[in-house]
Design a protein around this motif. Structure first.
Motif, PDB file in Angstrom:
ATOM      1  N   MET A   1       0.823  -1.175   0.000  1.00 55.84           N
ATOM      2  CA  MET A   1       0.000   0.000   0.000  1.00 55.84           C
ATOM      3  C   MET A   1       0.869   1.240   0.000  1.00 55.84           C
ATOM      4  O   MET A   1       1.888   1.294   0.670  1.00 55.84           O
ATOM      5  N   LYS A   2       0.382   2.175  -0.734  1.00 55.24           N
ATOM      6  CA  LYS A   2       1.131   3.411  -0.820  1.00 55.24           C
ATOM      7  C   LYS A   2       0.752   4.319   0.344  1.00 55.24           C
ATOM      8  O   LYS A   2      -0.254   4.128   1.012  1.00 55.24           O
ATOM      9  N   PHE A   3       1.571   5.336   0.518  1.00 60.89           N
ATOM     10  CA  PHE A   3       1.371   6.286   1.593  1.00 60.89           C
ATOM     11  C   PHE A   3       0.082   7.086   1.403  1.00 60.89           C
ATOM     12  O   PHE A   3      -0.642   7.338   2.355  1.00 60.89           O
ATOM     13  N   SER A   4      -0.229   7.478   0.195  1.00 62.52           N
ATOM     14  CA  SER A   4      -1.434   8.277  -0.057  1.00 62.52           C
ATOM     15  C   SER A   4      -2.688   7.442   0.156  1.00 62.52           C
ATOM     16  O   SER A   4      -3.713   7.944   0.621  1.00 62.52           O
ATOM     17  N   LYS A   6      -2.962   5.002   2.346  1.00 62.84           N
ATOM     18  CA  LYS A   6      -3.081   4.894   3.789  1.00 62.84           C
ATOM     19  C   LYS A   6      -3.695   6.174   4.374  1.00 62.84           C
ATOM     20  O   LYS A   6      -4.538   6.133   5.279  1.00 62.84           O
ATOM     21  N   ASN A   7      -3.258   7.307   3.837  1.00 66.51           N
ATOM     22  CA  ASN A   7      -3.799   8.591   4.302  1.00 66.51           C
ATOM     23  C   ASN A   7      -5.284   8.714   3.982  1.00 66.51           C
ATOM     24  O   ASN A   7      -6.063   9.235   4.780  1.00 66.51           O
ATOM     25  N   LEU A  12     -10.689   8.751   5.941  1.00 65.82           N
ATOM     26  CA  LEU A  12     -12.022   8.162   5.896  1.00 65.82           C
ATOM     27  C   LEU A  12     -12.404   7.565   7.249  1.00 65.82           C
ATOM     28  O   LEU A  12     -13.537   7.707   7.711  1.00 65.82           O
ATOM     29  N   GLY A  13     -11.479   6.933   7.925  1.00 72.33           N
ATOM     30  CA  GLY A  13     -11.723   6.365   9.258  1.00 72.33           C
ATOM     31  C   GLY A  13     -12.019   7.443  10.282  1.00 72.33           C
ATOM     32  O   GLY A  13     -12.919   7.298  11.117  1.00 72.33           O
ATOM     33  N   ILE A  14     -11.258   8.547  10.230  1.00 70.13           N
ATOM     34  CA  ILE A  14     -11.488   9.661  11.164  1.00 70.13           C
ATOM     35  C   ILE A  14     -12.863  10.282  10.922  1.00 70.13           C
ATOM     36  O   ILE A  14     -13.608  10.553  11.863  1.00 70.13           O
TER      37      ILE A  14
END
Length: 170
Positions: A1-4, A6-7, A12-14
């Motif tokens: 998975m890339k960093f973007s 994950k962000n 989305l989780g927040i």
């Protein structure tokens, strides 16, 4: 998975956590707070209820005293008017010549009832009666008043006759 990626998942989780926390905690708190304020207003109203009740009972006694002073019974307004006029006729010494049925005109917002009276007697006694009729009684207002001096040719006497229109709005 890339960093973007994950962000994006983190963001989305927040956002979903904010939504879920609002849905489960804050929304219920705001609803309960609104109900609390409404109930607080109701308790203030009900806490003043005995004072309002005592004021209303005093007002009722006052109105009963006024109605008792007017001497109005449960009969019709026309009967009350006739009773009042007979008492005044005895007191002020004049005659009631004609007391016809009331003329009723109906409008959208109510009706106007006009009583026509013919009185015979002295000028002062008729004026005293009409003044008492308007000020003491709750029979309405005088809309028309005319005086005529008449002569009875058989007996040779002259007398004063008054025609009175008494209007009452209902």
């Amino acid at each position: 998975m890339k960093f973007s990626t994950k962000n994006k998942y983190l963001l989305l989780g927040i956002l979903s956590m904010f939504f879920l926390s609002y849905y489960f905690a804050l929304r219920n708190t705001l609803v309960v707070r609104k109900e609390f304020k409404e109930n607080l207003d109701k308790t203030e109203f009900f806490s003043n209820l005995p004072g309002q009740l005592s004021k209303l009972s005093l007002r009722e006694k006052e109105l009963d005293a006024h109605l008792g002073a007017m001497d109005l019974s449960s009969s019709s307004a026309q009967n009350n008017l006739l009773k009042f006029m007979n008492a005044e006729a005895l007191k002020n010494q004049f005659k009631i010549i004609d007391f016809s049925a009331p003329h009723i005109v109906k409008f959208d917002k109510g009706a106007v009832e006009t009583h026509q009276l013919h009185l015979e007697g002295s000028y002062i006694s008729i004026l005293k009666t009409l003044n008492t009729l308007e000020n003491k009684g709750s029979f309405g207002a005088i809309s028309h008043l005319s005086f005529q001096k008449k002569k009875d040719f058989r007996s040779g006497r002259t007398y004063l006759r008054a025609q009175v229109f008494l209007e009452q709005t209902k």
